[in-house]
Design a protein around this motif. Structure first.
Motif, PDB file in Angstrom:
ATOM      1  N   LEU A   6     -89.391 -22.800 -39.800  1.00 44.11           N
ATOM      2  CA  LEU A   6     -88.799 -22.145 -38.594  1.00 44.11           C
ATOM      3  C   LEU A   6     -88.904 -21.238 -39.167  1.00 44.11           C
ATOM      4  O   LEU A   6     -88.922 -20.063 -37.469  1.00 44.11           O
ATOM      5  N   ASP A   7     -89.560 -20.299 -40.085  1.00 40.96           N
ATOM      6  CA  ASP A   7     -90.585 -19.108 -39.885  1.00 40.96           C
ATOM      7  C   ASP A   7     -91.083 -19.239 -39.097  1.00 40.96           C
ATOM      8  O   ASP A   7     -92.076 -18.643 -38.670  1.00 40.96           O
ATOM      9  N   ILE A   8     -92.399 -20.474 -39.115  1.00 35.89           N
ATOM     10  CA  ILE A   8     -93.447 -20.560 -37.916  1.00 35.89           C
ATOM     11  C   ILE A   8     -93.055 -20.213 -36.646  1.00 35.89           C
ATOM     12  O   ILE A   8     -93.152 -19.508 -35.199  1.00 35.89           O
ATOM     13  N   ARG A   9     -91.590 -21.072 -36.468  1.00 33.53           N
ATOM     14  CA  ARG A   9     -91.100 -21.387 -35.527  1.00 33.53           C
ATOM     15  C   ARG A   9     -90.681 -19.638 -35.310  1.00 33.53           C
ATOM     16  O   ARG A   9     -91.153 -19.029 -33.235  1.00 33.53           O
ATOM     17  N   ASN A  10     -90.033 -18.501 -35.511  1.00 38.65           N
ATOM     18  CA  ASN A  10     -89.578 -17.831 -35.377  1.00 38.65           C
ATOM     19  C   ASN A  10     -90.447 -16.268 -35.487  1.00 38.65           C
ATOM     20  O   ASN A  10     -90.662 -15.737 -34.504  1.00 38.65           O
ATOM     21  N   GLY A  70     -96.963  -8.604 -44.625  1.00 45.37           N
ATOM     22  CA  GLY A  70     -98.943  -8.462 -44.174  1.00 45.37           C
ATOM     23  C   GLY A  70     -99.547  -9.184 -42.714  1.00 45.37           C
ATOM     24  O   GLY A  70    -100.440  -8.599 -42.572  1.00 45.37           O
ATOM     25  N   MET A  71     -98.329 -10.355 -42.753  1.00 45.86           N
ATOM     26  CA  MET A  71     -99.726 -11.139 -41.776  1.00 45.86           C
ATOM     27  C   MET A  71     -99.231 -10.532 -40.581  1.00 45.86           C
ATOM     28  O   MET A  71    -100.014 -10.625 -39.800  1.00 45.86           O
ATOM     29  N   MET A  72     -97.601 -10.215 -40.404  1.00 44.86           N
ATOM     30  CA  MET A  72     -96.990  -9.217 -39.127  1.00 44.86           C
ATOM     31  C   MET A  72     -98.419  -7.922 -39.004  1.00 44.86           C
ATOM     32  O   MET A  72     -99.004  -7.700 -37.465  1.00 44.86           O
ATOM     33  N   ALA A  73     -98.394  -7.222 -39.913  1.00 43.73           N
ATOM     34  CA  ALA A  73     -99.350  -6.398 -40.133  1.00 43.73           C
ATOM     35  C   ALA A  73    -100.897  -6.241 -39.368  1.00 43.73           C
ATOM     36  O   ALA A  73    -101.100  -6.196 -38.872  1.00 43.73           O
ATOM     37  N   GLU A  74    -101.321  -7.681 -39.873  1.00 46.01           N
ATOM     38  CA  GLU A  74    -102.831  -8.104 -39.564  1.00 46.01           C
ATOM     39  C   GLU A  74    -102.643  -8.126 -38.369  1.00 46.01           C
ATOM     40  O   GLU A  74    -103.807  -7.731 -37.959  1.00 46.01           O
ATOM     41  N   ILE A  75    -101.905  -9.124 -37.961  1.00 49.18           N
ATOM     42  CA  ILE A  75    -101.983 -10.017 -36.335  1.00 49.18           C
ATOM     43  C   ILE A  75    -101.868  -8.327 -35.688  1.00 49.18           C
ATOM     44  O   ILE A  75    -102.713  -7.832 -34.799  1.00 49.18           O
ATOM     45  N   MET A  76    -101.209  -7.346 -36.305  1.00 44.85           N
ATOM     46  CA  MET A  76    -101.289  -5.863 -34.889  1.00 44.85           C
ATOM     47  C   MET A  76    -102.559  -5.103 -35.373  1.00 44.85           C
ATOM     48  O   MET A  76    -102.561  -3.483 -34.782  1.00 44.85           O
ATOM     49  N   GLU A 274     -75.740 -24.734 -43.564  1.00 48.06           N
ATOM     50  CA  GLU A 274     -76.267 -24.094 -44.354  1.00 48.06           C
ATOM     51  C   GLU A 274     -77.991 -24.194 -43.383  1.00 48.06           C
ATOM     52  O   GLU A 274     -79.044 -23.321 -43.991  1.00 48.06           O
ATOM     53  N   LEU A 275     -78.242 -24.733 -42.519  1.00 43.09           N
ATOM     54  CA  LEU A 275     -79.199 -24.675 -41.971  1.00 43.09           C
ATOM     55  C   LEU A 275     -79.053 -24.201 -40.991  1.00 43.09           C
ATOM     56  O   LEU A 275     -80.528 -23.056 -40.661  1.00 43.09           O
ATOM     57  N   ASP A 276     -77.914 -23.232 -40.210  1.00 39.75           N
ATOM     58  CA  ASP A 276     -77.818 -22.105 -39.700  1.00 39.75           C
ATOM     59  C   ASP A 276     -78.334 -21.090 -40.229  1.00 39.75           C
ATOM     60  O   ASP A 276     -78.937 -20.359 -39.803  1.00 39.75           O
ATOM     61  N   GLU A 277     -78.055 -21.153 -41.483  1.00 37.95           N
ATOM     62  CA  GLU A 277     -77.898 -19.916 -42.375  1.00 37.95           C
ATOM     63  C   GLU A 277     -78.981 -19.649 -42.805  1.00 37.95           C
ATOM     64  O   GLU A 277     -79.726 -18.492 -42.667  1.00 37.95           O
ATOM     65  N   LEU A 278     -80.175 -20.715 -42.852  1.00 35.82           N
ATOM     66  CA  LEU A 278     -81.640 -20.498 -43.460  1.00 35.82           C
ATOM     67  C   LEU A 278     -82.222 -20.317 -41.878  1.00 35.82           C
ATOM     68  O   LEU A 278     -83.042 -19.415 -42.021  1.00 35.82           O
ATOM     69  N   ASP A 279     -81.728 -20.034 -40.489  1.00 39.40           N
ATOM     70  CA  ASP A 279     -82.447 -19.748 -39.815  1.00 39.40           C
ATOM     71  C   ASP A 279     -81.981 -18.391 -39.350  1.00 39.40           C
ATOM     72  O   ASP A 279     -83.044 -17.229 -38.990  1.00 39.40           O
ATOM     73  N   VAL A 280     -80.753 -17.928 -39.927  1.00 36.50           N
ATOM     74  CA  VAL A 280     -80.272 -16.790 -39.589  1.00 36.50           C
ATOM     75  C   VAL A 280     -81.260 -15.409 -40.893  1.00 36.50           C
ATOM     76  O   VAL A 280     -81.585 -14.627 -39.957  1.00 36.50           O
ATOM     77  N   GLN A 281     -81.288 -16.589 -41.512  1.00 38.90           N
ATOM     78  CA  GLN A 281     -81.950 -15.681 -42.796  1.00 38.90           C
ATOM     79  C   GLN A 281     -83.945 -15.193 -41.880  1.00 38.90           C
ATOM     80  O   GLN A 281     -84.621 -14.324 -42.166  1.00 38.90           O
ATOM     81  N   SER A 282     -84.492 -16.690 -42.046  1.00 37.34           N
ATOM     82  CA  SER A 282     -85.578 -16.313 -40.982  1.00 37.34           C
ATOM     83  C   SER A 282     -86.058 -15.645 -40.267  1.00 37.34           C
ATOM     84  O   SER A 282     -86.779 -15.053 -39.899  1.00 37.34           O
ATOM     85  N   LYS A 283     -84.176 -15.296 -39.243  1.00 43.93           N
ATOM     86  CA  LYS A 283     -85.171 -14.032 -38.316  1.00 43.93           C
ATOM     87  C   LYS A 283     -85.146 -13.333 -38.823  1.00 43.93           C
ATOM     88  O   LYS A 283     -86.024 -11.864 -38.652  1.00 43.93           O
ATOM     89  N   ALA A 284     -84.188 -12.698 -39.936  1.00 46.67           N
ATOM     90  CA  ALA A 284     -84.464 -11.877 -40.265  1.00 46.67           C
ATOM     91  C   ALA A 284     -85.480 -11.218 -41.032  1.00 46.67           C
ATOM     92  O   ALA A 284     -86.133  -9.734 -41.069  1.00 46.67           O
ATOM     93  N   ALA A 285     -86.053 -12.340 -41.552  1.00 45.89           N
ATOM     94  CA  ALA A 285     -87.347 -11.802 -42.098  1.00 45.89           C
ATOM     95  C   ALA A 285     -88.600 -11.655 -41.365  1.00 45.89           C
ATOM     96  O   ALA A 285     -89.392 -10.458 -41.602  1.00 45.89           O
ATOM     97  N   VAL A 286     -88.652 -12.112 -40.556  1.00 48.62           N
ATOM     98  CA  VAL A 286     -89.128 -11.902 -38.877  1.00 48.62           C
ATOM     99  C   VAL A 286     -88.925 -10.422 -38.922  1.00 48.62           C
ATOM    100  O   VAL A 286     -90.434  -9.674 -38.393  1.00 48.62           O
ATOM    101  N   GLU A 287     -88.173  -9.928 -38.472  1.00 43.23           N
ATOM    102  CA  GLU A 287     -87.645  -8.912 -37.785  1.00 43.23           C
ATOM    103  C   GLU A 287     -87.851  -7.690 -38.797  1.00 43.23           C
ATOM    104  O   GLU A 287     -88.697  -6.660 -38.739  1.00 43.23           O
ATOM    105  N   VAL A 290     -92.026  -7.028 -38.106  1.00 43.28           N
ATOM    106  CA  VAL A 290     -91.978  -6.304 -37.621  1.00 43.28           C
ATOM    107  C   VAL A 290     -91.497  -5.139 -37.345  1.00 43.28           C
ATOM    108  O   VAL A 290     -92.656  -3.592 -37.768  1.00 43.28           O
ATOM    109  N   LYS A 291     -90.617  -4.681 -38.838  1.00 42.43           N
ATOM    110  CA  LYS A 291     -90.499  -3.622 -38.911  1.00 42.43           C
ATOM    111  C   LYS A 291     -91.437  -2.627 -39.575  1.00 42.43           C
ATOM    112  O   LYS A 291     -91.654  -1.370 -39.346  1.00 42.43           O
ATOM    113  N   PHE A 292     -91.922  -3.490 -40.793  1.00 36.44           N
ATOM    114  CA  PHE A 292     -93.424  -3.359 -41.491  1.00 36.44           C
ATOM    115  C   PHE A 292     -94.975  -2.965 -40.888  1.00 36.44           C
ATOM    116  O   PHE A 292     -94.818  -1.761 -40.907  1.00 36.44           O
TER     117      PHE A 292
END
Ligand SMILES: Cc1ncc(C[n+]2csc(CCOP(=O)(O)OP(=O)(O)O)c2C)c(N)n1
Ligand SMILES: [Mg+2]
Length: 311
Positions: A6-10, A70-76, A274-287, A290-292
């Motif tokens: 999910l993290d890769i996709r999101n 760190g990865m998002m910051a690296e890409i930017m 449970e899997l839906d919840e993982l997706d919510v957590q994954s999307k929040a981690a990606v957001e 981005v903020k970082f």
């Protein structure tokens, strides 16, 4: 494994949006569609082991559990990036966590992988190297040289080809005279393994696990090939005219994340909730990432001269 997929996709969906807004410098290659081929293989190696990666390395970095901020910051290109903003999308390395680096040179990771494998053998560390590359990379001269050297020196390395059917716009079937690259293993006297459904994360995990056991036991290298598909263009500058919509859609129906989700739910290993919840957590981690990254500083001019030489 589901969370990492999910993290890769999101993560990549988000980076794709940011590219369109002009927030990402340089060229970017996405791993969407190839999540299982990345996560299943990397889950099979140990925490202490190494990988080398290629230009399409986001999926491998995330499967190695890189810090997403760190990865998002690296890409930017930000100073807080994994490589202080000097690598960008195609040159992320996370040395402390076993990722010896993505690489803009097709086949460029192979020499590094066998060098690292030679070190492990000489120092008797028991660690192995998973060398990740595409189908197209198998026609680089370095493929032949490194498989040959690794074979005669019995180096602890798994050559892992993620076959997404194309090298940019060139269908792999037009440029090799065997059906699949794994069949070339016999030319070097090493085992070749084929994962016909590289979108099945469990199948990928099990087959690579077999290779890990063989390699860790001092038997020398193995070549493994997984079949999968990239949903997006080769890079952010690819109009994708060489593939039909029907072909792309047929692969989207074989979504590796949906496949694993069904497996987990059908076998009572997780609930849909449970899997839906993982997706919510994954999307929040990606957001959060981005903020970082957006709030991080640009590197200083002086930093261009730092980390050039090793002590
Ligand atoms: C030595 C070298 N030749 C050509 C290129 C241009 N190039 C970048 S990616 C790519 C295709 C790679 O295909 P494959 O190995 O199948 O990986 P995929 O992009 O499909 O994941 C090419 C030709 C390059 N970066 N390096
Ligand atoms: Mg390819």
């Amino acid at each position: 494994m589901h969370r990492l997929m999910l993290d890769i996709r999101n993560f990549d969906n988000k980076v794709n949006q940011m590219v369109k807004k002009g927030q990402v410098p340089g060229m970017t290659h996405f791993s969407v569609g190839e999540e299982a081929a990345n996560v299943g293989a990397i889950a099979a190696i140990g925490q202490q082991d190494f990988i080398t990666s290629n230009h399409r390395g986001h999926g491998q970095s995330i499967a190695m559990e890189i810090d997403l901020n760190g990865m998002m910051a690296e890409i930017m290109g930000k100073a807080t990036g994994t490589c202080k903003g000097k690598g960008g999308s195609m040159h992320i390395a996370d040395l402390d966590n076993g990722n010896l680096g993505a690489n803009g040179i097709v086949g460029g990771g192979m020499g590094m992988a066998i060098g690292a494998a030679l070190t492990q053998k000489m120092k008797n560390t028991g660690k192995i190297v998973l060398c990740c590359f595409g189908d197209g990379a198998c026609n680089e001269g370095t493929f032949h040289e490194t498989l040959n050297l690794a074979s005669i020196w019995k180096l602890p390395v798994i050559f892992y080809s993620i076959n997404n059917f194309y090298g940019i716009s060139t269908p792999i079937k037009n440029v090799i005279n065997v059906d699949y690259n794994y069949q070339r293993a016999s030319a070097y006297g090493i085992p070749g393994h084929f994962i016909e459904d590289g979108n099945d994360v469990v199948a990928v995990y099990e087959k690579v696990q077999e290779a890990v056991d063989y390699v860790r036991n001092g038997n020398g290298p193995v070549l493994v090939e997984s079949l999968t598909y990239r949903w997006f263009g080769h890079s952010t500058s690819d109009p994708g005219k060489y593939r039909t919509k029907e072909e792309v859609d047929s692969w989207k129906k074989k979504d590796p994340i949906v496949k694993f989700r069904n497996y987990l739910v059908d076998n009572n290993l997780a609930t849909a909730q449970e899997l839906d919840e993982l997706d919510v957590q994954s999307k929040a981690a990606v957001e959060d990432a981005v903020k970082f990254a957006l709030s991080s500083p640009e590197p200083s001019y002086e930093s261009a001269f730092e980390d050039v030489f090793a002590d």
